[in-house]
Design a protein around this motif. Structure first.
Motif, PDB file in Angstrom:
ATOM      1  N   ARG A 133       0.983  -1.123  -0.121  1.00  0.00           N
ATOM      2  CA  ARG A 133       0.055  -0.042  -0.010  1.00  0.00           C
ATOM      3  C   ARG A 133       0.847   1.284  -0.165  1.00  0.00           C
ATOM      4  N   LYS A 134       0.310   2.030  -0.409  1.00  0.00           N
ATOM      5  CA  LYS A 134       0.870   3.564  -0.468  1.00  0.00           C
ATOM      6  C   LYS A 134       2.496   3.826  -0.875  1.00  0.00           C
ATOM      7  N   TYR A 177       4.171  -2.017   3.778  1.00  0.00           N
ATOM      8  CA  TYR A 177       3.744  -0.974   4.481  1.00  0.00           C
ATOM      9  C   TYR A 177       3.331  -1.271   5.883  1.00  0.00           C
TER      10      TYR A 177
END
Length: 98
Positions: free
Chosen positions: A88-89, A94
């Motif tokens: 993610r991100k 993450y």
């Protein structure tokens, strides 16, 4: 002046509402961990790490790890472990969810 005040108040309300929905702390609700892509890392009893690949969801991560352990003739009590990292991100790890 009254129109400007009303517009400003509405803008502030909208911005506050948007930040209330932001997951700025990075944590997902527990119900979402089956809907997130994860990287699977397997650890042998000597702590040697093996990347098993990516999958979708925490349950699938566990299944992939247990399957790999069986292929290597490792039982549940043989000292191996695994980690599931959310993708993610922009990060490949993450958040560790297992």
């Amino acid at each position: 002046m009254r129109k400007l005040t009303t517009t400003l108040c509405l803008t502030i309300a909208v911005l506050l509402g948007m930040t209330a929905c932001d997951d700025s702390d990075g944590l997902l609700p527990l119900s979402e961990y089956e809907n997130v892509d994860v990287n699977v890392y397997f650890y042998f009893p000597n702590n040697k790490e093996i990347f098993l690949g990516s999958t979708r969801g925490a349950r699938s991560c566990g299944n992939k790890s247990y399957s790999y352990a069986r292929q290597k003739d490792l039982g549940r009590n043989d000292g191996w472990s695994y980690i599931c990292c959310t993708i993610r991100k922009g990060s490949q790890c993450y958040e560790k969810i297992r």
